[in-house]
Scaffold this motif. Structure first.
Motif, PDB file in Angstrom:
ATOM      1  N   LYS A  91       1.927-120.303-131.205  1.00  0.00           N
ATOM      2  CA  LYS A  91       2.184-119.035-131.905  1.00  0.00           C
ATOM      3  C   LYS A  91       3.234-119.151-133.020  1.00  0.00           C
ATOM      4  CE  LYS A  91      -0.637-116.663-129.280  1.00  0.00           C
ATOM      5  NZ  LYS A  91      -1.903-116.099-129.826  1.00  0.00           N
ATOM      6  N   VAL A  92       3.313-120.309-133.656  1.00  0.00           N
ATOM      7  CA  VAL A  92       4.244-120.481-134.783  1.00  0.00           C
ATOM      8  C   VAL A  92       3.600-119.920-136.048  1.00  0.00           C
ATOM      9  CG1 VAL A  92       5.449-122.146-136.243  1.00  0.00           C
ATOM     10  CG2 VAL A  92       5.333-122.513-133.769  1.00  0.00           C
ATOM     11  N   PRO A  93       4.208-118.907-136.692  1.00  0.00           N
ATOM     12  CA  PRO A  93       3.639-118.337-137.913  1.00  0.00           C
ATOM     13  C   PRO A  93       3.573-119.369-139.045  1.00  0.00           C
ATOM     14  CG  PRO A  93       5.289-116.873-136.970  1.00  0.00           C
ATOM     15  CD  PRO A  93       5.424-118.180-136.257  1.00  0.00           C
ATOM     16  N   VAL A  94       2.445-119.353-139.767  1.00  0.00           N
ATOM     17  CA  VAL A  94       2.216-120.312-140.854  1.00  0.00           C
ATOM     18  C   VAL A  94       1.570-119.612-142.043  1.00  0.00           C
ATOM     19  CG1 VAL A  94       1.002-122.418-141.559  1.00  0.00           C
ATOM     20  CG2 VAL A  94       1.901-122.231-139.249  1.00  0.00           C
ATOM     21  N   VAL A  95       2.053-119.912-143.240  1.00  0.00           N
ATOM     22  CA  VAL A  95       1.416-119.480-144.485  1.00  0.00           C
ATOM     23  C   VAL A  95       1.043-120.737-145.260  1.00  0.00           C
ATOM     24  CG1 VAL A  95       1.685-118.251-146.662  1.00  0.00           C
ATOM     25  CG2 VAL A  95       2.690-117.306-144.577  1.00  0.00           C
ATOM     26  N   VAL A  96      -0.195-120.807-145.725  1.00  0.00           N
ATOM     27  CA  VAL A  96      -0.693-121.980-146.444  1.00  0.00           C
ATOM     28  C   VAL A  96      -1.157-121.565-147.830  1.00  0.00           C
ATOM     29  CG1 VAL A  96      -2.325-123.910-146.419  1.00  0.00           C
ATOM     30  CG2 VAL A  96      -1.510-122.939-144.257  1.00  0.00           C
ATOM     31  N   GLU A  97      -0.612-122.212-148.851  1.00  0.00           N
ATOM     32  CA  GLU A  97      -1.052-121.967-150.220  1.00  0.00           C
ATOM     33  C   GLU A  97      -1.922-123.131-150.678  1.00  0.00           C
ATOM     34  OE1 GLU A  97       2.551-119.255-152.082  1.00  0.00           O
ATOM     35  OE2 GLU A  97       2.542-121.416-152.456  1.00  0.00           O
ATOM     36  N   CYS A  98      -3.108-122.811-151.188  1.00  0.00           N
ATOM     37  CA  CYS A  98      -4.020-123.832-151.688  1.00  0.00           C
ATOM     38  C   CYS A  98      -4.248-123.623-153.178  1.00  0.00           C
ATOM     39  CB  CYS A  98      -5.365-123.756-150.966  1.00  0.00           C
ATOM     40  SG  CYS A  98      -5.299-124.143-149.205  1.00  0.00           S
ATOM     41  N   LEU A  99      -4.338-124.715-153.911  1.00  0.00           N
ATOM     42  CA  LEU A  99      -4.793-124.694-155.292  1.00  0.00           C
ATOM     43  C   LEU A  99      -6.188-125.308-155.283  1.00  0.00           C
ATOM     44  CD1 LEU A  99      -1.654-125.822-157.341  1.00  0.00           C
ATOM     45  CD2 LEU A  99      -2.718-123.562-157.311  1.00  0.00           C
ATOM     46  N   THR A 100      -7.198-124.502-155.527  1.00  0.00           N
ATOM     47  CA  THR A 100      -8.562-124.977-155.363  1.00  0.00           C
ATOM     48  C   THR A 100      -9.444-124.563-156.529  1.00  0.00           C
ATOM     49  OG1 THR A 100     -10.526-124.877-153.930  1.00  0.00           O
ATOM     50  CG2 THR A 100      -9.137-122.916-153.997  1.00  0.00           C
ATOM     51  N   ASP A 101     -10.445-125.375-156.784  1.00  0.00           N
ATOM     52  CA  ASP A 101     -11.448-125.020-157.783  1.00  0.00           C
ATOM     53  C   ASP A 101     -12.733-124.565-157.111  1.00  0.00           C
ATOM     54  OD1 ASP A 101     -12.237-127.415-156.729  1.00  0.00           O
ATOM     55  OD2 ASP A 101     -12.380-128.491-158.633  1.00  0.00           O
ATOM     56  N   SER A 102     -12.694-124.424-155.776  1.00  0.00           N
ATOM     57  CA  SER A 102     -13.873-123.966-155.039  1.00  0.00           C
ATOM     58  C   SER A 102     -13.457-123.322-153.717  1.00  0.00           C
ATOM     59  CB  SER A 102     -14.830-125.138-154.762  1.00  0.00           C
ATOM     60  OG  SER A 102     -15.886-124.724-153.921  1.00  0.00           O
ATOM     61  N   ARG A 103     -13.377-122.013-153.695  1.00  0.00           N
ATOM     62  CA  ARG A 103     -13.062-121.310-152.447  1.00  0.00           C
ATOM     63  C   ARG A 103     -14.090-121.621-151.365  1.00  0.00           C
ATOM     64  NH1 ARG A 103     -10.245-115.959-152.350  1.00  0.00           N
ATOM     65  NH2 ARG A 103      -9.003-115.752-154.249  1.00  0.00           N
TER      66      ARG A 103
END
Length: 240
Positions: A91-103
């Motif tokens: 239950k550790v909160p996590v936020v992930v930011e992605c830089l993508t050219d294809s969702r």
């Protein structure tokens, strides 16, 4: 702790280096696209270029990335920032930011990694974090008054950088600010003689999960797997 998750014990092999270079180049392109090609007028770009140089990225590669990102070539960049929220194991909160050219490529791959935890809806985890501008910088004068410079530049808070991130004989500080003030604070600190190491928007955990050794190992493996994904740009977790 104003830094994002940092992998411990990275393998120093060609694959890791190549992956790191690709992420640094992507950050340079996005920074140039958002703020223009001049590092003197674009704090995010200046920090990205400096980070790439420290990682021994070739000068030609950096210059091509700036030109491509700022639209000076026929190649168009189509990276977009996509944010995922959820929980690591325990239950550790996590936020992930992605830089993508294809969702369509990135989403199922991130969802698959989160099978070890749980992927939430947008906004389901963000309240565990403060969303702020963060400027990390060093100064040649080890006795420099960081608090005074923070006030002059318009930063809200200041805290010392980790010792391993500060060159010997210098002072290091992390300045926290409202997102809209990030560029102005960066310029104010630069004018006061600080060398900007990074200037970016981050998620800063309000509290940290208390984990035993076994649980910490499981969470670390999960975060490392996320960080290793090619499209993942930043991983923020409520764990020290």
């Amino acid at each position: 702790m104003g830094a994002q998750w940092k992998q411990a014990g990275r393998e120093a092999n060609a694959q890791k280096k190549g992956q790191m270079t690709a992420k640094l180049v992507r950050e340079i392109m996005v920074a140039a696209k958002m703020g223009g090609p001049d590092p003197d007028l674009n704090a995010r770009l200046a920090a990205a270029v400096e980070k790439a140089r420290k990682a021994s990225v070739y000068r030609d590669t950096i210059e091509r990335a700036i030109k491509k990102g700022s639209g000076q070539t026929d190649e168009k960049i189509s990276f977009e920032l996509v944010t995922y929220e959820g929980f690591a194991p325990h239950k550790v909160p996590v936020v992930v930011e992605c830089l993508t050219d294809s969702r369509n490529r990135t989403a199922p791959e991130i969802r698959n990694i989160f099978k070890a935890g749980s992927l939430g809806q947008p906004g389901s985890v963000a309240f565990f974090f403060n969303h702020l501008g963060v400027v990390e910088a060093t100064h040649g004068d080890p006795k420099r008054d960081a608090e005074g410079d923070a006030i002059e530049a318009g930063a809200q808070e200041v805290e010392p950088l980790e010792a391993e991130d500060v060159p010997e004989g210098q002072k290091g500080a992390r300045f926290l600010t409202e997102i809209k003030e990030l560029d102005a604070v960066s310029k104010g600190l630069k004018a006061a003689g600080w060398t900007i190491v990074s200037a970016e928007i981050r998620y800063l955990a309000k509290t940290f999960s208390d984990l035993n050794e076994t649980a910490r190992k499981e969470v670390t493996e999960f975060l490392n797997t996320l960080d290793d994904h090619d499209d993942v740009h930043r991983v923020y977790a409520a764990v020290k």
